[in-house]
Design an enzyme around this catalytic site. Structure first.
Site, PDB file in Angstrom:
ATOM      1  N   SER A 213      -5.631 -14.837  -6.424  1.00  0.00           N
ATOM      2  CA  SER A 213      -5.611 -13.786  -6.115  1.00  0.00           C
ATOM      3  C   SER A 213      -6.144 -13.769  -4.390  1.00  0.00           C
ATOM      4  CB  SER A 213      -6.319 -12.585  -6.576  1.00  0.00           C
ATOM      5  OG  SER A 213      -7.371 -13.249  -6.889  1.00  0.00           O
TER       6      SER A 213
ATOM      7  N   ASN B  44     -16.175 -11.198 -13.332  1.00  0.00           N
ATOM      8  CA  ASN B  44     -16.101  -9.864 -13.571  1.00  0.00           C
ATOM      9  C   ASN B  44     -16.793  -8.505 -13.675  1.00  0.00           C
ATOM     10  OD1 ASN B  44     -14.145 -11.536 -15.424  1.00  0.00           O
ATOM     11  ND2 ASN B  44     -15.916 -10.417 -17.703  1.00  0.00           N
TER      12      ASN B  44
ATOM     13  N   THR C  43      11.260  31.833  -0.994  1.00  0.00           N
ATOM     14  CA  THR C  43      11.794  31.306  -2.363  1.00  0.00           C
ATOM     15  C   THR C  43      12.549  31.084  -3.028  1.00  0.00           C
ATOM     16  OG1 THR C  43      11.424  33.539  -3.704  1.00  0.00           O
ATOM     17  CG2 THR C  43       9.702  32.846  -2.757  1.00  0.00           C
ATOM     18  N   HIS C  44      12.801  30.162  -3.915  1.00  0.00           N
ATOM     19  CA  HIS C  44      14.546  29.433  -3.743  1.00  0.00           C
ATOM     20  C   HIS C  44      15.070  29.179  -2.672  1.00  0.00           C
ATOM     21  CE1 HIS C  44      13.577  30.860  -8.064  1.00  0.00           C
ATOM     22  NE2 HIS C  44      13.458  32.022  -7.778  1.00  0.00           N
TER      23      HIS C  44
ATOM     24  N   SER D 155      19.970   7.333  17.078  1.00  0.00           N
ATOM     25  CA  SER D 155      20.656   7.139  16.206  1.00  0.00           C
ATOM     26  C   SER D 155      21.458   5.878  17.247  1.00  0.00           C
ATOM     27  CB  SER D 155      21.533   7.980  16.145  1.00  0.00           C
ATOM     28  OG  SER D 155      23.030   6.972  15.484  1.00  0.00           O
TER      29      SER D 155
ATOM     30  N   LYS E 164      21.738  12.540  18.574  1.00  0.00           N
ATOM     31  CA  LYS E 164      20.812  12.398  17.225  1.00  0.00           C
ATOM     32  C   LYS E 164      19.517  12.618  18.086  1.00  0.00           C
ATOM     33  CE  LYS E 164      21.488  13.217  13.736  1.00  0.00           C
ATOM     34  NZ  LYS E 164      21.962  12.107  13.012  1.00  0.00           N
TER      35      LYS E 164
ATOM     36  N   ASN F 248      16.323  12.520  15.532  1.00  0.00           N
ATOM     37  CA  ASN F 248      15.901  13.018  14.141  1.00  0.00           C
ATOM     38  C   ASN F 248      14.021  13.331  14.323  1.00  0.00           C
ATOM     39  OD1 ASN F 248      18.599  12.904  13.469  1.00  0.00           O
ATOM     40  ND2 ASN F 248      18.345  10.237  13.354  1.00  0.00           N
TER      41      ASN F 248
ATOM     42  N   GLU G  75      10.831  12.134   7.597  1.00  0.00           N
ATOM     43  CA  GLU G  75      11.371  11.498   6.791  1.00  0.00           C
ATOM     44  C   GLU G  75       9.730  10.890   5.879  1.00  0.00           C
ATOM     45  OE1 GLU G  75      15.469  10.943   7.195  1.00  0.00           O
ATOM     46  OE2 GLU G  75      15.142  12.565   9.626  1.00  0.00           O
TER      47      GLU G  75
ATOM     48  N   TYR H 287     -12.373  -7.706 -20.587  1.00  0.00           N
ATOM     49  CA  TYR H 287     -11.512  -7.978 -19.348  1.00  0.00           C
ATOM     50  C   TYR H 287     -10.478  -8.251 -19.600  1.00  0.00           C
ATOM     51  CZ  TYR H 287     -10.987 -10.037 -14.961  1.00  0.00           C
ATOM     52  OH  TYR H 287      -9.479 -10.280 -13.752  1.00  0.00           O
TER      53      TYR H 287
ATOM     54  N   GLN I 118      -6.964  -8.136 -13.163  1.00  0.00           N
ATOM     55  CA  GLN I 118      -6.461  -8.876 -11.206  1.00  0.00           C
ATOM     56  C   GLN I 118      -5.280  -8.050 -10.656  1.00  0.00           C
ATOM     57  OE1 GLN I 118      -6.620 -13.408 -10.418  1.00  0.00           O
ATOM     58  NE2 GLN I 118      -4.558 -12.770  -9.603  1.00  0.00           N
TER      59      GLN I 118
ATOM     60  N   LYS J 164      -5.797  -4.549  -8.162  1.00  0.00           N
ATOM     61  CA  LYS J 164      -5.498  -4.883  -6.204  1.00  0.00           C
ATOM     62  C   LYS J 164      -4.844  -4.065  -5.116  1.00  0.00           C
ATOM     63  CE  LYS J 164      -9.173  -6.614  -7.628  1.00  0.00           C
ATOM     64  NZ  LYS J 164      -9.036  -6.566  -9.005  1.00  0.00           N
TER      65      LYS J 164
END
Length: 520
Positions: free
Chosen positions: A80, A167, A212-213, A334, A340, A342, A347, A374, A379, A382
């Site tokens: 690790s 541990n 709304t919606h 682009s 373009k 963007n 995003e 343990y 391990q 992380k």
């Protein structure tokens, strides 16, 4: 040993939200703060030297009963060090506190303690200078540092692991790392809040359609909309603060799982590392990952909030909306379409939320079937945590950057306001004030809207006679309720989008965040 804060002052510090949000005094000599930014790597910032030992393998520090070495495949699969070396600073902090405690309790001599502290200082200098040789055959950050300490100071280093297991050692390191990471994220949250409040201050009085919606609903002040995200971020910071309080207990001294029969002082090491207290149950101390689950859950909620902000701004930057224009400094083009421009950063903020949520799901799945105490599976906690922190800090930082580099297209927004009959609900309120039941008012205004649709006009364009044909209660004062500006003025309930309410909210946030209005 460096000077220690008293238990009472430390507790006051830890439980004060202001201290966590706006004060870095809680971090002192024994805690070295991590430096995160949106290019943050889980590895130390300096050059890393990682060496795979392929010739004669070093005898493991745990290898007394073993007659042969593990195979290369096993060694490669189980190591690790490639990622947990990010814990080196916290591992050294924990070892210094542990060594000082062992000396105070008479388990090692003062001379051995001083040798250990000097050796650990030297190792930290080597790591910071990029001269430390991380060896994969030493498995993890703990074994690398302990073996290197033995190379430097000899026999005294072998006493450091007295009354300690990897541990409880790794959990101590990890809690310290997460504690610092939370402080870093909270500071990043505050920077985004400041950017949003400053953006609100720059656009005082600007009315936008509220949705709304994804259908136009009522007029709202842009400032009110921006402050909604500031409120969400404040809850995000609060969740992290709460999580920090719960994680701030020390596993060190729990050893493998059962504690020890040696006369250690767990309260001393907990205080030295600025923990609230030692964890009360040694089995829980080495098996618990609740603090990581809670941390990553809080990060996931932050990611959802940032994704919603990103979605709104991506929509508003489109030709269809045209409400905002990002500057060139936060836009991309682009490779094939030269016209373009963007809003790619937002995003990606929207997209990276999936990654943060995935990190949480990884941890939840990892922990769901583990018996106490343990298990080596743990391990795997992380890398998702490091990734979650790196990603969420990046999302916060780029969102703040984007907020500082957009312009609201006032004329385009004003042209959009007449569509949608945004003052319809305010007209219903007018009727309620005339003692018409709300359901009846709702029906009357619905018919008024239908009339406007047939005439292709706005509610404020209807004549008083046309309104009275719907209900005789209408009078000339009705026009004080029509139009988005009048509608905004009529909102007065606490927390509403009315000008007075929003001004009060803004004043509160300016004071809380310490914003200098002249800098806006």
């Amino acid at each position: 040993m460096e000077s220690l804060v008293s238990a009472s002052s430390r507790t006051q510090l830890l439980f004060s939200p202001a201290a966590v949000l706006f004060n870095q005094a809680a971090t002192h000599s024994l805690r070295s703060s991590l430096s995160f930014n949106y290019t943050y790597s889980a590895e130390p910032k300096h050059k890393t030297v990682l060496c795979k030992m392929s010739a004669s393998k070093e005898v493991k520090l745990w290898g007394g009963r073993f007659e042969e070495s593990v195979t290369d495949a096993v060694e490669k699969f189980t190591e690790s060090i490639s990622y947990d070396k990010a814990l080196y600073k916290h591992d050294i902090m924990g070892s210094k506190a542990h060594a000082s405690m062992l000396a105070k309790q008479g388990l090692i001599s003062d001379s051995d303690k001083n040798s250990i502290l000097r050796g650990l200082d030297e190792i930290e200098r080597q790591i910071e200078a990029g001269k430390f040789m991380w060896r994969t055959d030493r498995e993890d950050v703990h074994m690398n540092i302990e073996a290197a300490l033995t190379d430097i100071i000899g026999e005294p280093a072998k006493k450091l692991h007295t009354a300690r297991s990897r541990n409880d050692q790794v959990l101590t390191d990890f809690r310290l790392w997460c504690r610092d990471a939370i402080d870093t994220i909270v500071r990043s949250i505050q920077r985004l809040q400041v950017a949003l409040v400053k953006l609100a201050l720059k656009n005082e009085g600007l009315i936008v359609p509220g949705y709304t919606h994804l259908q136009r609903a009522q007029p709202v002040l842009l400032q009110h909309l921006l402050l909604a995200y500031v409120e969400q971020l404040e809850r995000d910071a609060g969740r992290l603060q709460d999580c920090r309080v719960r994680m701030n207990f020390c596993p060190l001294g729990a050893c493998a799982l059962a504690g020890t029969g040696l006369p250690i002082d767990r309260f001393m090491t907990a205080e030295a590392l600025e923990f609230t207290a030692p964890m009360r149950n040694s089995i829980d101390a080495v098996s618990d990952r609740d603090f990581v689950l809670e941390f990553l859950s809080a990060n996931s909620i932050i990611a959802i909030h940032l994704s919603r902000l990103g979605e709104e701004w991506v929509l508003w930057a489109s030709e269809e909306f045209g409400f905002i224009t990002p500057s060139d400094s936060v836009s991309t083009g682009s490779s094939i379409m030269p016209q373009k421009k963007n809003p790619d950063p937002m995003e990606l903020v929207r997209g990276k939320s999936a990654r943060v949520i995935g990190d949480l799901v990884t941890l939840l799945t990892l922990c769901k079937g583990l018996p106490l105490a343990y298990n080596r599976d743990l391990q795997e906690d992380k890398e998702p945590t490091f990734d979650s922190v790196k990603t969420i800090v990046g999302m916060l930082e780029v969102s703040a950057e984007f907020a500082q580099n957009i312009t609201f297209n006032v004329e385009r927004i004003k042209k959009a306001l007449p569509a949608g009959y945004l003052d319809a609900t305010t007209l219903a309120d007018y009727l309620v004030n005339k003692q018409v039941p709300f359901r009846t008012s709702h029906d009357i205004v619905g018919k008024a809207v239908a009339l406007c649709v047939s005439k292709e006009c706005q509610l404020q364009d209807l004549s008083l006679d046309e309104m009275r044909s719907l209900n005789p209660v209408f009078d000339k004062d009705v026009y004080e309720y029509l139009g988005v500006e009048n509608a905004i003025r009529k909102f007065s309930s606490f927390g509403s989008t009315g000008s007075a309410c929003v001004t009060e909210q803004l004043h509160s946030w300016v004071a809380k965040l310490g914003i200098n209005r002249s800098s806006c």
